[in-house]
Design an enzyme around this catalytic site. Structure first.
Site, PDB file in Angstrom:
ATOM      1  N   GLU A   1       1.901   1.058  -9.153  1.00 22.01           N
ATOM      2  CA  GLU A   1       2.859   1.856  -8.390  1.00 22.01           C
ATOM      3  C   GLU A   1       3.279   3.117  -9.124  1.00 22.01           C
ATOM      4  O   GLU A   1       3.845   4.039  -8.521  1.00 22.01           O
ATOM      5  CB  GLU A   1       4.094   1.031  -8.033  1.00 22.01           C
ATOM      6  CG  GLU A   1       5.037   0.756  -9.191  1.00 22.01           C
ATOM      7  CD  GLU A   1       6.347   0.127  -8.701  1.00 22.01           C
ATOM      8  OE1 GLU A   1       7.398   0.685  -9.035  1.00 22.01           O
ATOM      9  OE2 GLU A   1       6.309  -0.895  -8.003  1.00 22.01           O
TER      10      GLU A   1
ATOM     11  N   GLU B   1      -1.978  -5.068  12.549  1.00 23.50           N
ATOM     12  CA  GLU B   1      -1.617  -5.531  13.889  1.00 23.50           C
ATOM     13  C   GLU B   1      -2.111  -4.595  14.990  1.00 23.50           C
ATOM     14  O   GLU B   1      -2.123  -4.962  16.167  1.00 23.50           O
ATOM     15  CB  GLU B   1      -0.087  -5.650  13.998  1.00 23.50           C
ATOM     16  CG  GLU B   1       0.527  -6.738  13.136  1.00 23.50           C
ATOM     17  CD  GLU B   1       0.276  -8.138  13.665  1.00 23.50           C
ATOM     18  OE1 GLU B   1      -0.312  -8.262  14.767  1.00 23.50           O
ATOM     19  OE2 GLU B   1       0.645  -9.105  12.980  1.00 23.50           O
TER      20      GLU B   1
END
Length: 315
Positions: free
Chosen positions: A132, A101
């Site tokens: 992960e 963004e």
């Protein structure tokens, strides 16, 4: 066929992990919600809404730590450093979202704010097995960016123990980069590994262990603060106006004109003329109108002040 020895190793490994998870607030079981699936939909929605209302209060307790982390980040970025988010699963996706963004909102370069997710871009929509759990993968992802001491790395993990996030912070700190650890459990390994620890303890989730809920909301709120306030400190705004907006579509072009109008009060024809001369650069157009400058002079003055419009106006 799994051998007895392999089955024993599997059991021992998971027993240790289960013991770790049992100590985490975000993983706690709430017996009072054991029959939630029997409730009317409106009742469930009301319970969820009540849970969500507790999140801003949890963030409030961490505001001094958040502010200190932002000030340190802004200093590094003012020297040309980057802001890098690193996480797995929901935490990684939130980092990628916040990073994505920044270019349209603040006209940042595509590599100025970066989101790393364990397993790479495909992990945004599909789980990547074991990613992960790899500290080595985190180190490689940062090395591929050519991390420097001017950069800031924010490790994001609801549990505060995710190896990818912890590994990213540890590797970044060893390279001299600024490090921030954002988690939702107290006394986390992630906060301990980072120079700046932010621990927003939101408590047990509505669905046991589903940290895309309150923990995810808390992480999003903090990431909003980190990116937005850092950009304010870097001069990407004038007051509360997004003067570094990138006009890449019709809506943003209309927003650019509105921002110039709000900042200057100039008539439409002067705004159009200034934006055309400034090649669409909102800050340049505002400085031209408020300081009665031509486009090259306004652009040069902004360059001298590092893009800070308020300083350019004072100068």
């Amino acid at each position: 066929m799994t051998s007895t020895h392999d089955a024993q190793d599997f059991s021992e490994d998971h027993s240790e992990l289960r013991a770790q998870l049992a100590t985490l607030t975000t993983e706690a079981f709430r017996p009072e919600l054991a029959d939630i699936d029997r409730l009317p939909t409106l009742d469930i929605a009301q319970i969820m809404n009540g849970e969500d209302r507790s999140v801003p209060g949890a963030v409030t307790t961490q505001l001094p730590a958040i502010a200190a982390a932002i000030d340190a980040t802004a200093k590094r970025m003012a020297r040309g450093g980057r802001l890098v988010y690193a996480g797995a699963g929901t935490a990684g996706r939130l980092g990628v979202l916040d990073a994505s963004e920044c270019p349209p909102t603040f006209n940042t370069a595509p590599d100025q704010v970066v989101g790393l997710i364990a397993g790479g871009p495909s992990a945004m929509v599909t789980s990547v097995e074991g990613a992960e759990d790899s500290t080595e993968l985190a180190a490689k992802d940062l090395d591929d960016l050519g991390l420097t001491a001017d950069d800031t790395v924010v490790g994001i993990s609801a549990s505060g123990r995710t190896p990818y996030a912890v590994g990213a912070v540890e590797h970044a700190r060893a390279l001299g980069a600024l490090t921030i650890g954002l988690s939702c459990n107290a006394d986390s390994a992630l906060a301990a590994a980072a120079e700046h620890g932010i621990e927003v303890v939101v408590g047990p989730e509505l669905l046991t262990g589903s940290t895309r809920l309150k923990a995810g909301t808390a992480q999003k709120l903090v990431l909003n603060m980190i990116s937005t306030i850092t950009m304010i400190r870097l001069g990407k705004t004038y007051g509360n106006l997004m003067v570094d907006v990138r006009a890449s579509n019709e809506k943003l072009r209309a927003r650019s004109r509105r921002i110039v109008a709000l900042a200057t009060g100039a008539p439409d024809d002067e705004i159009e003329s200034a934006l055309t001369a400034a090649d669409g650069e909102v800050k340049t157009a505002i400085l031209m109108l408020l300081a009665t400058l031509d486009a090259p002079t306004a652009a040069a003055r902004l360059q001298q002040t590092g893009g800070h419009l308020r300083e350019a106006l004072q100068g």
